[in-house]
Design a protein around this motif. Structure first.
Motif, PDB file in Angstrom:
ATOM      1  N   ASP A   1       0.819  -1.221   0.000  1.00 26.01           N
ATOM      2  CA  ASP A   1       0.000   0.000   0.000  1.00 26.01           C
ATOM      3  C   ASP A   1       0.850   1.267   0.000  1.00 26.01           C
ATOM      4  OD1 ASP A   1      -2.307   1.549  -0.016  1.00 26.01           O
ATOM      5  OD2 ASP A   1      -2.449   1.613   2.177  1.00 26.01           O
ATOM      6  N   GLU A   2       1.725   1.377  -0.993  1.00 26.68           N
ATOM      7  CA  GLU A   2       2.437   2.642  -1.177  1.00 26.68           C
ATOM      8  C   GLU A   2       1.513   3.639  -1.866  1.00 26.68           C
ATOM      9  OE1 GLU A   2       6.687   3.150  -2.860  1.00 26.68           O
ATOM     10  OE2 GLU A   2       5.357   3.880  -4.435  1.00 26.68           O
ATOM     11  N   LYS A   3       1.575   4.892  -1.448  1.00 24.83           N
ATOM     12  CA  LYS A   3       0.746   5.907  -2.069  1.00 24.83           C
ATOM     13  C   LYS A   3       1.535   7.203  -2.267  1.00 24.83           C
ATOM     14  CE  LYS A   3      -0.870   4.987   1.590  1.00 24.83           C
ATOM     15  NZ  LYS A   3      -0.361   4.119   2.687  1.00 24.83           N
ATOM     16  N   GLU A   4       1.095   7.990  -3.270  1.00 21.57           N
ATOM     17  CA  GLU A   4       1.680   9.305  -3.493  1.00 21.57           C
ATOM     18  C   GLU A   4       0.950  10.305  -2.609  1.00 21.57           C
ATOM     19  OE1 GLU A   4       0.886  11.439  -7.192  1.00 21.57           O
ATOM     20  OE2 GLU A   4       3.063  11.719  -7.393  1.00 21.57           O
ATOM     21  N   VAL A   5       1.696  10.987  -1.758  1.00 18.03           N
ATOM     22  CA  VAL A   5       1.109  11.901  -0.783  1.00 18.03           C
ATOM     23  C   VAL A   5       1.242  13.347  -1.230  1.00 18.03           C
ATOM     24  CG1 VAL A   5       1.307  12.751   1.598  1.00 18.03           C
ATOM     25  CG2 VAL A   5       1.507  10.306   1.121  1.00 18.03           C
ATOM     26  N   LEU A   6       2.324  13.643  -1.927  1.00 17.83           N
ATOM     27  CA  LEU A   6       2.626  15.023  -2.291  1.00 17.83           C
ATOM     28  C   LEU A   6       3.134  15.057  -3.714  1.00 17.83           C
ATOM     29  CD1 LEU A   6       2.763  17.840  -0.788  1.00 17.83           C
ATOM     30  CD2 LEU A   6       5.204  17.383  -0.499  1.00 17.83           C
ATOM     31  N   ASP A   7       2.652  16.030  -4.508  1.00 25.91           N
ATOM     32  CA  ASP A   7       3.120  16.224  -5.881  1.00 25.91           C
ATOM     33  C   ASP A   7       3.095  17.718  -6.148  1.00 25.91           C
ATOM     34  OD1 ASP A   7       3.727  16.317  -8.532  1.00 25.91           O
ATOM     35  OD2 ASP A   7       2.005  15.147  -9.223  1.00 25.91           O
ATOM     36  N   GLU A   8       4.252  18.357  -5.932  1.00 31.38           N
ATOM     37  CA  GLU A   8       4.313  19.806  -6.010  1.00 31.38           C
ATOM     38  C   GLU A   8       5.368  20.259  -7.016  1.00 31.38           C
ATOM     39  OE1 GLU A   8       2.319  21.961  -4.542  1.00 31.38           O
ATOM     40  OE2 GLU A   8       1.203  20.320  -3.583  1.00 31.38           O
ATOM     41  N   PRO A   9       4.975  21.154  -7.947  1.00 26.84           N
ATOM     42  CA  PRO A   9       5.958  21.720  -8.892  1.00 26.84           C
ATOM     43  C   PRO A   9       6.790  22.814  -8.236  1.00 26.84           C
ATOM     44  CG  PRO A   9       3.783  22.644  -9.300  1.00 26.84           C
ATOM     45  CD  PRO A   9       3.604  21.629  -8.214  1.00 26.84           C
ATOM     46  N   VAL A  10       8.063  22.824  -8.531  1.00 24.16           N
ATOM     47  CA  VAL A  10       8.965  23.854  -8.023  1.00 24.16           C
ATOM     48  C   VAL A  10       9.587  24.624  -9.188  1.00 24.16           C
ATOM     49  CG1 VAL A  10      11.020  24.329  -6.650  1.00 24.16           C
ATOM     50  CG2 VAL A  10       9.481  22.481  -5.980  1.00 24.16           C
ATOM     51  N   GLY A  11       9.999  23.891 -10.199  1.00 25.87           N
ATOM     52  CA  GLY A  11      10.676  24.503 -11.341  1.00 25.87           C
ATOM     53  C   GLY A  11      12.132  24.102 -11.372  1.00 25.87           C
ATOM     54  N   GLY A  12      12.558  23.535 -12.512  1.00 25.06           N
ATOM     55  CA  GLY A  12      13.921  23.051 -12.620  1.00 25.06           C
ATOM     56  C   GLY A  12      14.970  24.126 -12.486  1.00 25.06           C
ATOM     57  N   GLY A  13      14.600  25.380 -12.753  1.00 19.86           N
ATOM     58  CA  GLY A  13      15.568  26.459 -12.656  1.00 19.86           C
ATOM     59  C   GLY A  13      15.710  27.042 -11.273  1.00 19.86           C
ATOM     60  N   ASP A  14      14.914  26.576 -10.325  1.00 17.45           N
ATOM     61  CA  ASP A  14      14.990  27.084  -8.955  1.00 17.45           C
ATOM     62  C   ASP A  14      16.305  26.635  -8.311  1.00 17.45           C
ATOM     63  OD1 ASP A  14      14.568  27.038  -5.961  1.00 17.45           O
ATOM     64  OD2 ASP A  14      12.666  27.936  -6.566  1.00 17.45           O
ATOM     65  N   GLU A  15      17.068  27.602  -7.800  1.00 17.29           N
ATOM     66  CA  GLU A  15      18.377  27.274  -7.217  1.00 17.29           C
ATOM     67  C   GLU A  15      18.246  26.335  -6.025  1.00 17.29           C
ATOM     68  OE1 GLU A  15      22.224  29.508  -5.154  1.00 17.29           O
ATOM     69  OE2 GLU A  15      20.535  30.681  -5.937  1.00 17.29           O
ATOM     70  N   ARG A  16      17.202  26.528  -5.216  1.00 19.61           N
ATOM     71  CA  ARG A  16      17.000  25.670  -4.048  1.00 19.61           C
ATOM     72  C   ARG A  16      16.709  24.235  -4.475  1.00 19.61           C
ATOM     73  NH1 ARG A  16      12.376  29.603  -1.936  1.00 19.61           N
ATOM     74  NH2 ARG A  16      11.986  29.345  -4.179  1.00 19.61           N
ATOM     75  N   TYR A  17      15.922  24.090  -5.514  1.00 22.08           N
ATOM     76  CA  TYR A  17      15.625  22.755  -6.052  1.00 22.08           C
ATOM     77  C   TYR A  17      16.892  22.099  -6.594  1.00 22.08           C
ATOM     78  CZ  TYR A  17      13.760  19.202  -9.237  1.00 22.08           C
ATOM     79  OH  TYR A  17      13.496  18.015  -9.897  1.00 22.08           O
ATOM     80  N   GLN A  18      17.718  22.865  -7.295  1.00 23.18           N
ATOM     81  CA  GLN A  18      18.940  22.312  -7.868  1.00 23.18           C
ATOM     82  C   GLN A  18      19.902  21.833  -6.782  1.00 23.18           C
ATOM     83  OE1 GLN A  18      19.988  21.582 -10.975  1.00 23.18           O
ATOM     84  NE2 GLN A  18      17.877  22.017 -11.628  1.00 23.18           N
ATOM     85  N   LEU A  19      19.988  22.562  -5.678  1.00 23.89           N
ATOM     86  CA  LEU A  19      20.847  22.124  -4.580  1.00 23.89           C
ATOM     87  C   LEU A  19      20.321  20.831  -3.962  1.00 23.89           C
ATOM     88  CD1 LEU A  19      21.618  25.534  -2.807  1.00 23.89           C
ATOM     89  CD2 LEU A  19      23.165  24.141  -4.191  1.00 23.89           C
ATOM     90  N   LEU A  20      19.005  20.718  -3.814  1.00 23.13           N
ATOM     91  CA  LEU A  20      18.411  19.491  -3.266  1.00 23.13           C
ATOM     92  C   LEU A  20      18.615  18.326  -4.225  1.00 23.13           C
ATOM     93  CD1 LEU A  20      16.696  18.432  -0.864  1.00 23.13           C
ATOM     94  CD2 LEU A  20      14.658  18.916  -2.238  1.00 23.13           C
ATOM     95  N   LEU A  21      18.678  18.650  -5.521  1.00 23.55           N
ATOM     96  CA  LEU A  21      18.826  17.623  -6.554  1.00 23.55           C
ATOM     97  C   LEU A  21      20.264  17.122  -6.684  1.00 23.55           C
ATOM     98  CD1 LEU A  21      17.534  16.096  -9.032  1.00 23.55           C
ATOM     99  CD2 LEU A  21      18.178  18.086 -10.401  1.00 23.55           C
ATOM    100  N   THR A  22      21.232  17.957  -6.379  1.00 28.78           N
ATOM    101  CA  THR A  22      22.617  17.622  -6.714  1.00 28.78           C
ATOM    102  C   THR A  22      23.569  17.522  -5.530  1.00 28.78           C
ATOM    103  OG1 THR A  22      23.137  19.965  -7.078  1.00 28.78           O
ATOM    104  CG2 THR A  22      22.381  18.690  -8.987  1.00 28.78           C
ATOM    105  N   GLU A  23      23.290  18.209  -4.434  1.00 28.47           N
ATOM    106  CA  GLU A  23      24.237  18.240  -3.326  1.00 28.47           C
ATOM    107  C   GLU A  23      24.051  17.047  -2.386  1.00 28.47           C
ATOM    108  OE1 GLU A  23      26.755  20.538  -2.757  1.00 28.47           O
ATOM    109  OE2 GLU A  23      26.239  21.041  -4.833  1.00 28.47           O
TER     110      GLU A  23
END
Length: 467
Positions: A356-378
């Motif tokens: 019973d896995e479920k998707e709880v959150l699906d939020e767009p941020v934007g690939g160009g967002d610096e904060r998102y890029q740090l979470l993606l790569t660091e």
């Protein structure tokens, strides 16, 4: 009369001790264990000696188990141990038992201790290199690789028929594609002595080396997602099929041999980027080879990627490990086999009954967002990340993706939660049971949402969480 330079050999009644030694129970047993080692190794191609195959095979299929690359030389597989133990030497029997037990034998690889040292010492060998010795070696490897409680062996033999060899235990029926297991001396078919079984298990743990350290997270996730036997953890090494998904065995098999030639061309091409050393040597014997996990309607194919198959400036070249090479699967490129197999649990094998896995959150941020890029790569302290690349069509269209495991990799955890970062979105998936009667996410999924909020707050992204 002794020939000068030849070690003296003690005589026994009825002839030379060398002849007698060749037919003793201990020597016959050593020959049986040697056959188990050599038959398995000889059946493999040079690439299948890579250690990650041995590790996964020990948890899935006997076909690829117990392989080891020798000296890192592509195309070379050296026989393991001695096929025929040498005659006993006077000096071996002159060592005190505690020196053999505490100094000599612990320094030897398990195959040499069993197939060489065990029969060579008439006074101490069979008494010191016994089941207790092998089990202590197994415990050492389990502890060293943080596998205690996750993987174990059958600790006792089947004593219902003392005259018969002990069958290697199985948790499920074998696939018809599996080759018959080699027989030990004095046994037949799949029956081996308990000592031989323990030796095989120890051999797999020993030659898996540091790659075993990559598996605790995978095993815990596999257990949470109910891919392991109903008996739960620890997994008992059986050299049969241990992992299943919706009734399908997750056995690992080669698809064909055809792609090996392409891999060899990649390896032999060489671009001189790292000096005079050729690409073939840096590939560590890895070729472009296809594999399959599962069978029939539920099967997943992937291929290994030699270092020479990566562009000159590709980031995976810097972290390339021939024992845990990059994997290409379904349009995605993974930096290692262990990264690929962890993602398979979370993204492909999540629909097992009772999960019973479920998707709880699906939020767009934007690939160009610096904060998102740090979470993606660091690097993210305290969390395991699974990084991979979606290979788009055309130059420059590759896209990085990441899974961040929030829950499910520590001892005692019974639920999983992870973030999936792709295409500028942040998605949260969890197996946490929802608390009914609540509408706010933080109330319905308190554990998963608390972990998510904590991480996103540190990266200044908490604002995307619905109130």
């Amino acid at each position: 009369m002794s020939i000068e330079g030849e070690p003296k050999r003690p005589r026994t009644q009825g002839g030379d001790s060398a002849a007698a030694n060749e037919n003793t129970p201990v020597t016959r047993e050593a020959a049986g264990v040697q056959q188990l080692f050599n038959t398995t190794v000889a059946a493999q191609t040079p690439f299948l000696a890579d250690k990650w195959v041995s590790v996964f095979a020990a948890l899935s299929s006997a076909k690829d188990a117990l392989c080891v690359v020798e000296d890192g030389v592509k195309g070379t597989i050296r026989p393991i141990g001695w096929a025929k133990p040498p005659p006993p030497a006077d000096s071996a029997d002159g060592l005190p038992p505690d020196v053999c037990r505490d100094v000599i034998y612990p320094c030897l690889p398990i195959d040499e201790a069993v197939c060489s040292a065990r029969p060579i010492s008439r006074a101490h060998g069979s008494q010191l290199v016994n089941e207790a010795f092998v089990q202590r070696r197994i415990d050492k490897h389990l502890s060293r690789h943080s596998l205690t409680g996750l993987i174990d062996v059958e600790r006792t033999a089947d004593t219902s028929n003392a005259a018969a060899p002990t069958p290697a235990p199985h948790t499920s029926s074998s696939s018809s594609s599996d080759p018959p297991a080699p027989a030990a001396a004095g046994g037949g078919g799949r029956h081996v002595s308990h000592f031989c079984y323990l030796s095989q298990c120890c051999y797999a743990l020993e030659h898996g080396g540091a790659v075993w350290c990559e598996w605790p997270d995978f095993i815990r996730l596999a257990d949470i997602y109910k891919l392991t036997p109903s008996t739960g953890l620890p997994l008992i090494i059986t050299f049969g099929h241990l992992l299943n998904y919706q009734g399908t065995s997750l056995a690992l098999t080669k698809v064909d041999e055809a792609d090996d030639n392409e891999g060899k061309k990649d390896a032999e091409r060489g671009d001189g980027e790292d000096g005079e050393e050729g690409e073939g040597e840096r590939d560590g014997g890895v070729t472009r080879q296809r594999y399959r996990i599962g069978v029939g309607e539920r099967q997943w194919e992937f291929e290994t990627v030699p270092k020479s198959g990566l562009p000159p400036q590709h980031p995976y070249r810097r972290t390339y490990d021939p024992h845990n090479p990059p994997i290409r699967h379904d349009g995605h490129l993974f930096p290692s086999f262990t990264a690929f197999i962890r993602r398979m649990v979370l993204v492909q094998w999540y629909k097992q009954d009772g999960v019973d896995e479920k998707e709880v959150l699906d939020e767009p941020v934007g690939g160009g967002d610096e904060r998102y890029q740090l979470l993606l790569t660091e690097p993210i302290n305290g969390h395991t990340t699974i990084d991979f690349i979606y290979e788009g069509q055309g130059v420059g269209n590759d896209e990085r993706e990441r899974l961040i495991i929030l829950k499910g990799k520590k001892e005692g955890e019974t639920m999983a939660a992870y973030l999936y970062l792709n295409s500028g979105n942040i998605d949260l998936y969890t197996t946490e049971a929802a608390i009914e009667g609540h509408t706010r996410l933080s109330d319905r999924f308190p554990i998963a949402m608390s972990l998510t909020r904590s991480l996103l707050t540190k990266h200044r992204l908490a604002h995307i969480i619905p109130q």
